[in-house]
Design an enzyme around this catalytic site. Sequence first.
Site, PDB file in Angstrom:
ATOM      1  N   ARG A  68       1.148  -1.332  -0.095  1.00 14.70           N
ATOM      2  CA  ARG A  68      -0.283  -0.032  -0.541  1.00 14.70           C
ATOM      3  C   ARG A  68       1.120   1.812  -0.260  1.00 14.70           C
ATOM      4  O   ARG A  68       2.218   1.166   0.943  1.00 14.70           O
ATOM      5  CB  ARG A  68      -0.876  -0.007   0.932  1.00 14.70           C
ATOM      6  CG  ARG A  68      -1.827  -0.775   1.223  1.00 14.70           C
ATOM      7  CD  ARG A  68      -2.600  -1.425   2.382  1.00 14.70           C
ATOM      8  NE  ARG A  68      -3.796  -0.101   2.059  1.00 14.70           N
ATOM      9  CZ  ARG A  68      -4.704   0.656   2.841  1.00 14.70           C
ATOM     10  NH1 ARG A  68      -5.112   0.058   4.227  1.00 14.70           N
ATOM     11  NH2 ARG A  68      -5.669   1.255   2.536  1.00 14.70           N
ATOM     12  N   CYS A 133     -13.038   7.155  10.784  1.00  9.04           N
ATOM     13  CA  CYS A 133     -12.245   5.834  10.152  1.00  9.04           C
ATOM     14  C   CYS A 133     -11.845   5.324  11.538  1.00  9.04           C
ATOM     15  O   CYS A 133     -12.342   5.354  12.292  1.00  9.04           O
ATOM     16  CB  CYS A 133     -10.770   6.424   9.430  1.00  9.04           C
ATOM     17  SG  CYS A 133     -10.654   4.156   8.617  1.00  9.04           S
ATOM     18  N   ASP A 202      -2.289   9.181   7.992  1.00 11.60           N
ATOM     19  CA  ASP A 202      -1.234   7.951   7.407  1.00 11.60           C
ATOM     20  C   ASP A 202      -0.237   8.318   7.341  1.00 11.60           C
ATOM     21  O   ASP A 202       1.311   7.598   7.298  1.00 11.60           O
ATOM     22  CB  ASP A 202      -2.484   7.718   6.210  1.00 11.60           C
ATOM     23  CG  ASP A 202      -3.182   6.724   6.410  1.00 11.60           C
ATOM     24  OD1 ASP A 202      -4.211   7.116   6.666  1.00 11.60           O
ATOM     25  OD2 ASP A 202      -3.031   5.360   6.944  1.00 11.60           O
TER      26      ASP A 202
END
Length: 325
Positions: A68, A133, A202
Site C-alpha cells: 500500500r 475512520c 497516514d
Amino acid sequence: MTDDHAGVVPAVESTAADIAEMRVRGAATIADAAAEALAAQARRSEASSPEAFREELRAAARTLYETRPTAVSLPNALRYVLRGMEGASVAELQASTIARAEEFQRDLRQAQSRLGEIGANRLRDGDVVMTHCHSTDALACIEAAIADGKSIEAIVKETRPRKQGHIAARELREWGVPVTMIVDNAARRYLDRADHVLVGADSIAADGSVVNKIGTSGLAVSARERGVPVMVAAQTIKLHPDTMTGHTVEIEMREESEVLTDAERAEIAGDATDEGLRVENPAFDVTPPRHVDAIVTERGQFPPESIVVLMRELFGGSTGEPWEP
Ligand code: RUB
C-alpha cells in the site's frame, strides 16, 4: 515468486497479503506488522552468507513496501529495522535485525501511549469528540482522557466504503464511551454537538498537510466553518521525510468492488461490463494545514505549519528507498 522476492519467507508474503487486503490496516498497525515480518524473515532465514542475508532482508522489505503506497509509517518502519542490521556473520545479522525490530515495536507502543497522554490534555470532562475512520493514535487520546477520569462521548462517522467507523465504535463501547454512529453525510449537521474533531494520519507532509482516510478533508473544512477544532493524532513515524525534498504523497486508489458490487453495477448500467460507468475509489485525501488546529505527536503538540522543524530533527536531509544503504 519473482527474482525480486528470492529468499523471502512465507511469513513475509502472508503479512504483505494481509496488508494489501486490509486484514491488517491502519498506519501504526501496518508498521508494527512490517517490523514483525522483518524479524520473522531474519529468524527463518537460511542465508549462507552475510551478503545473501542482507539481500533477503532487502527483498522482504520490498515485498512489504509494495503493498500500500500512502501510509509512510510502512517505509519508515522498514528503514528503521534495516538500518539496525549489523554484524559480520549471519548469526550476528539475525540477532541485530530481530533486536531492532523489537525495539521498533516497543517504541511504537510507548510513542502511542505518550501521544495519548498529550492528546488527552486537550479533552475536557464531558467533551464530545467526532471521529473519522479508525485510528489507534486518535483513540489513544480518548483512552488516556478516560484514564484521567474524564467522561467523553463520541460521534463516530461510519466511514464508507470500508466502514472502519464500526471498529472505532466497538473499541469505544468496550471502554464504556457512549457512541452515536452517523453516516458520513450527516457529519456537518452533528458538528453542532461536537467539541472536537479527532482523526489520525497516514502521512504528514512537510508543509503540515495531513493525509488520512478519504473524507477527512471535507470534515475538516466543515469543522473549521463551524468553529470546531480539528486535532490530528499522529506519532512521528507518520511524518513523511520525502516531502521535505518536494516529493508528493501517493494516494492509493482501491478496487471498484469496495464501492459497487457486480449486481449493483448491473442494476445501474444494465450490463456489468458497461464501460460508460466508472467508479473511482481513492482511499485517502489531503487536508491542508489551514484546516488543522494541532498535530499531536509523542514529542508534543504542534501547529501544522511548524511540523517541518520536528521532521528535520528526526529525519535529517534525505532518505531514499528503505532498502538503500
Ligand atoms: C486508516 C486510516 C487511519 C490512519 C491512522 O486507513 O486512515 O486514520 O491510518 O491510523 P485504512 P493509526 O483503514 O485504509 O488503513 O492511528 O491506527 O495509525
